[in-house]
Design a protein around this motif. Structure first.
Motif, PDB file in Angstrom:
ATOM      1  N   ILE A 173       0.893  -1.230   0.051  1.00  0.00           N
ATOM      2  CA  ILE A 173       0.031  -0.006   0.018  1.00  0.00           C
ATOM      3  C   ILE A 173       0.853   1.140   0.185  1.00  0.00           C
ATOM      4  CG2 ILE A 173      -1.699   1.391   1.255  1.00  0.00           C
ATOM      5  CD1 ILE A 173      -2.826  -1.228   2.440  1.00  0.00           C
ATOM      6  N   VAL A 174       0.816   1.971  -0.738  1.00  0.00           N
ATOM      7  CA  VAL A 174       1.317   3.456  -0.887  1.00  0.00           C
ATOM      8  C   VAL A 174       0.455   4.565  -0.514  1.00  0.00           C
ATOM      9  CG1 VAL A 174       2.272   5.044  -2.273  1.00  0.00           C
ATOM     10  CG2 VAL A 174       2.943   2.872  -2.930  1.00  0.00           C
ATOM     11  N   LEU A 175       0.657   5.185   0.585  1.00  0.00           N
ATOM     12  CA  LEU A 175      -0.164   6.380   1.003  1.00  0.00           C
ATOM     13  C   LEU A 175       0.415   7.872   0.411  1.00  0.00           C
ATOM     14  CD1 LEU A 175      -0.229   5.232   4.800  1.00  0.00           C
ATOM     15  CD2 LEU A 175      -1.616   4.481   2.753  1.00  0.00           C
ATOM     16  N   VAL A 207      -2.826   2.369  -4.021  1.00  0.00           N
ATOM     17  CA  VAL A 207      -2.618   3.858  -3.550  1.00  0.00           C
ATOM     18  C   VAL A 207      -3.742   4.409  -2.974  1.00  0.00           C
ATOM     19  CG1 VAL A 207      -1.702   6.018  -4.325  1.00  0.00           C
ATOM     20  CG2 VAL A 207      -0.859   3.843  -5.632  1.00  0.00           C
ATOM     21  N   ILE A 208      -3.650   5.177  -1.663  1.00  0.00           N
ATOM     22  CA  ILE A 208      -4.770   5.740  -1.235  1.00  0.00           C
ATOM     23  C   ILE A 208      -4.471   7.106  -0.803  1.00  0.00           C
ATOM     24  CG2 ILE A 208      -5.995   5.686   1.006  1.00  0.00           C
ATOM     25  CD1 ILE A 208      -4.978   2.857   1.623  1.00  0.00           C
ATOM     26  N   ASP A 209      -5.429   8.168  -1.168  1.00  0.00           N
ATOM     27  CA  ASP A 209      -5.289   9.278  -1.140  1.00  0.00           C
ATOM     28  C   ASP A 209      -6.760   9.877  -0.854  1.00  0.00           C
ATOM     29  OD1 ASP A 209      -2.998  11.417  -2.293  1.00  0.00           O
ATOM     30  OD2 ASP A 209      -5.193  12.267  -2.044  1.00  0.00           O
ATOM     31  N   ARG A 210      -6.615  11.042  -0.062  1.00  0.00           N
ATOM     32  CA  ARG A 210      -7.817  11.610   0.355  1.00  0.00           C
ATOM     33  C   ARG A 210      -8.532  12.552  -0.711  1.00  0.00           C
ATOM     34  NH1 ARG A 210      -5.215  16.116   4.706  1.00  0.00           N
ATOM     35  NH2 ARG A 210      -4.177  17.352   3.427  1.00  0.00           N
ATOM     36  N   GLN A 211      -7.735  13.024  -1.414  1.00  0.00           N
ATOM     37  CA  GLN A 211      -8.314  13.807  -2.798  1.00  0.00           C
ATOM     38  C   GLN A 211      -9.002  12.942  -3.739  1.00  0.00           C
ATOM     39  OE1 GLN A 211      -8.294  16.930  -2.628  1.00  0.00           O
ATOM     40  NE2 GLN A 211      -6.815  17.440  -1.061  1.00  0.00           N
ATOM     41  N   TYR A 223      -9.243   6.882  -4.291  1.00  0.00           N
ATOM     42  CA  TYR A 223      -9.111   7.993  -4.300  1.00  0.00           C
ATOM     43  C   TYR A 223     -10.389   8.420  -3.370  1.00  0.00           C
ATOM     44  CZ  TYR A 223      -6.068   8.378  -8.389  1.00  0.00           C
ATOM     45  OH  TYR A 223      -5.314   8.524  -9.064  1.00  0.00           O
ATOM     46  N   GLY A 224     -10.267   9.631  -2.549  1.00  0.00           N
ATOM     47  CA  GLY A 224     -11.409  10.150  -1.797  1.00  0.00           C
ATOM     48  C   GLY A 224     -11.373   9.523  -0.510  1.00  0.00           C
ATOM     49  N   THR A 225     -10.436   8.942  -0.104  1.00  0.00           N
ATOM     50  CA  THR A 225     -10.211   7.935   1.207  1.00  0.00           C
ATOM     51  C   THR A 225      -9.499   8.550   2.126  1.00  0.00           C
ATOM     52  OG1 THR A 225     -10.484   5.859  -0.482  1.00  0.00           O
ATOM     53  CG2 THR A 225      -9.778   5.583   1.678  1.00  0.00           C
ATOM     54  N   GLU A 226      -9.869   8.671   3.369  1.00  0.00           N
ATOM     55  CA  GLU A 226      -9.225   9.343   4.447  1.00  0.00           C
ATOM     56  C   GLU A 226      -8.352   8.132   5.294  1.00  0.00           C
ATOM     57  OE1 GLU A 226      -9.865  12.057   8.158  1.00  0.00           O
ATOM     58  OE2 GLU A 226     -11.461  12.149   6.775  1.00  0.00           O
ATOM     59  N   ILE A 227      -7.359   8.178   5.676  1.00  0.00           N
ATOM     60  CA  ILE A 227      -6.631   7.108   6.185  1.00  0.00           C
ATOM     61  C   ILE A 227      -6.644   7.717   7.781  1.00  0.00           C
ATOM     62  CG2 ILE A 227      -4.389   6.543   6.664  1.00  0.00           C
ATOM     63  CD1 ILE A 227      -3.685   7.516   3.827  1.00  0.00           C
ATOM     64  N   LEU A 284       3.145  10.708   2.291  1.00  0.00           N
ATOM     65  CA  LEU A 284       2.160  11.697   2.383  1.00  0.00           C
ATOM     66  C   LEU A 284       2.740  13.197   2.471  1.00  0.00           C
ATOM     67  CD1 LEU A 284      -0.088   9.783   4.940  1.00  0.00           C
ATOM     68  CD2 LEU A 284      -0.652  10.333   2.597  1.00  0.00           C
ATOM     69  N   GLY A 285       3.805  13.167   2.181  1.00  0.00           N
ATOM     70  CA  GLY A 285       4.531  14.721   2.294  1.00  0.00           C
ATOM     71  C   GLY A 285       4.581  15.105   3.486  1.00  0.00           C
ATOM     72  N   SER A 286       4.267  16.541   3.955  1.00  0.00           N
ATOM     73  CA  SER A 286       4.116  17.231   5.201  1.00  0.00           C
ATOM     74  C   SER A 286       3.409  16.271   6.303  1.00  0.00           C
ATOM     75  CB  SER A 286       3.591  18.415   5.001  1.00  0.00           C
ATOM     76  OG  SER A 286       4.444  19.164   4.304  1.00  0.00           O
ATOM     77  N   TYR A 287       2.384  15.565   5.903  1.00  0.00           N
ATOM     78  CA  TYR A 287       1.334  14.815   6.790  1.00  0.00           C
ATOM     79  C   TYR A 287       1.941  13.555   7.268  1.00  0.00           C
ATOM     80  CZ  TYR A 287      -1.954  18.459   5.601  1.00  0.00           C
ATOM     81  OH  TYR A 287      -2.461  19.712   5.481  1.00  0.00           O
ATOM     82  N   SER A 288       3.333  12.941   6.750  1.00  0.00           N
ATOM     83  CA  SER A 288       3.881  11.921   7.064  1.00  0.00           C
ATOM     84  C   SER A 288       4.206  11.584   8.598  1.00  0.00           C
ATOM     85  CB  SER A 288       5.080  11.718   6.064  1.00  0.00           C
ATOM     86  OG  SER A 288       4.771  11.649   4.949  1.00  0.00           O
ATOM     87  N   PRO A 289       4.832  12.827   9.156  1.00  0.00           N
ATOM     88  CA  PRO A 289       5.137  12.576  10.621  1.00  0.00           C
ATOM     89  C   PRO A 289       3.850  12.275  11.524  1.00  0.00           C
ATOM     90  CG  PRO A 289       6.091  14.438   9.431  1.00  0.00           C
ATOM     91  CD  PRO A 289       5.009  14.140   8.473  1.00  0.00           C
TER      92      PRO A 289
END
Length: 416
Positions: free
Chosen positions: A4-6, A28-32, A220-224, A253-258
């Motif tokens: 799974i790639v976030l 691949v999971i993404d909230r957008q 897509y459109g999926t919140e982790i 997840l870029g800036s949201y990874s931490p």
């Protein structure tokens, strides 16, 4: 393996593509609602394999103090009671030495040059078109002091075998003919001819389609909600919709990874540094750039993307905020109209994105103390530049193969 790639930005999509090529079953999971709709959406458009430097450099603390009082400042600091911000700033300041700069610069150039080769191979095998140009980056100096200060970058480029050319005023005009109209405003430049330009949003969307052809599933459109970890091993990902099982998870997840990995004791020093961009329609091609010009005075990149000019830059340290300040727009307009008044700035679209910055400039790529959990994040302003190489490194590591370049010092363990 099930991987799974976030994140479906440029780093996540390139990672998914390379993992699928390696034979894995990838989700691949993404909230957008689609790929590249956050930081990858409207970045500066430069693919800067040679113009690739850590922000933490000797002299930056003194420059930062001056910038705080400039109208068109490249750095904006909005301090707040935020332990993560203060810790990140302290670590960045600790890297502002000649010794650390040399180490970090060399590390970044190693990955960037590998990414140059990887992107060329990817472009050849996919035939993706994305308003690409292969005409280099011109770092433009308005003062002799800036030109003299480029010596440290030239030394690093030479040490790593990266092609470059130091240019006088006429040399800059030869590379970027539109500068003949403003020749008195410049003293010289540093050309890195292997650099490229392109529309990151177009590229990411096209590559996502190629990844789907390889069997990658995009949610897509999926919140982790959280990672599913048991006995020191990642077991999957829990979303608002379902739990997805996995043998390995790549956090991109870029800036949201931490925020996602912190509950498991992983202290990832990645912090959002907001950048801004304008996308301007070209009305006079003779007064527009041919490739990318980096205005060293304002740290703003001015890039030709087909029939548009993309103007991007600045660093605003203000946390997870995405507001659009008119003062920032004025700075972008000032830089581009001062050098290349070949577009209609009144019709420009204005955008901001949160760049995931590490204090030493190098992204975090590799395993964590949780078995099966990998990181591919923290690329800062160079996600587009380093994405292809980073994806091949992470695909090798997940697959249990030795990467083609030395990648040990990219892992989060370097901060321990």
């Amino acid at each position: 393996m099930k991987v799974i790639v976030l994140g479906a930005g440029i780093v996540g999509v390139t990672s998914a593509y390379q993992l699928a090529k390696a034979g894995h079953e990838v989700t691949v999971i993404d909230r957008q609602q689609g790929p590249a709709l956050e930081t990858s959406f409207a970045n500066a458009g430069e693919v800067s394999f040679g113009y690739c430097s850590p922000w933490a450099a000797p002299g930056i603390p003194m420059k930062a103090m001056k910038w705080l009082f400039m109208e068109h400042a490249p750095l904006i600091l909005r301090p707040k009671i935020d332990a993560a911000m203060l810790c990140w700033l302290a670590r960045m300041l600790a890297n502002c030495t000649s010794k650390h700069y040399a180490i970090n610069k060399s590390r970044m150039l190693r990955l960037a040059d590998y990414s140059r080769v990887s992107l060329a191979a990817l472009r050849a095998e996919t035939g993706i078109a994305y308003d690409e140009r292969m005409q280099g980056t011109l770092q433009l100096f308005r003062t002799q002091q800036q030109l003299d200060a480029s010596a440290k970058d030239i030394k690093a480029l030479a040490a790593d075998g990266i092609p470059y050319e130091v240019l006088d005023r006429d040399g800059c005009i030869r590379v970027e003919p539109a500068l003949k109209h403003v020749r008195d405003k410049i003293v010289g430049g540093l050309l890195t001819p292997k650099d490229e330009t392109g529309d990151c949003f177009k590229f990411t969307n096209a590559l996502a389609k190629k990844a789907e052809e390889l069997g990658v599933r995009f949610a897509y459109g999926t919140e982790i909600k959280r990672l599913d970890v048991e006995a020191g091993q990642v077991r999957g990902v829990v979303t608002v919709k379902e739990r997805l099982a996995a043998d390995a998870v790549v956090v991109a997840l870029g800036s949201y990874s931490p925020l996602l990995v912190r509950p498991f004791g992983i202290r990832l020093p990645v912090y959002p540094v907001k950048g801004y961009s304008l996308t301007i329609p070209i009305t006079n091609a003779s007064r527009a750039p041919e490739s990318t010009v980096m205005d060293e005075t304002y740290k703003i990149a001015i890039t030709r993307l087909g029939d548009r000019i993309r103007v991007g830059g600045m660093a605003e340290i203000s946390g997870y905020t995405n507001d659009l300040g008119e003062a920032r727009r004025r700075t972008l307009e000032h830089s581009v109209t001062d050098l290349f008044p070949g577009g209609d700035a009144g019709k420009a679209s204005f955008w901001s994105g949160l760049r995931p910055m590490t204090p030493d400039g190098t992204p975090v790529i590799g395993p964590t103390k949780i078995a099966g959990l990998f990181l591919n994040t923290g690329h800062g302003t160079l996600g587009w530049t380093m994405s292809s190489g980073s994806a091949r490194v992470i695909a090798d590591l997940v697959s249990g193969r030795k990467p083609e370049i030395d990648a040990a010092d990219f892992a989060v363990a370097r901060y321990a």
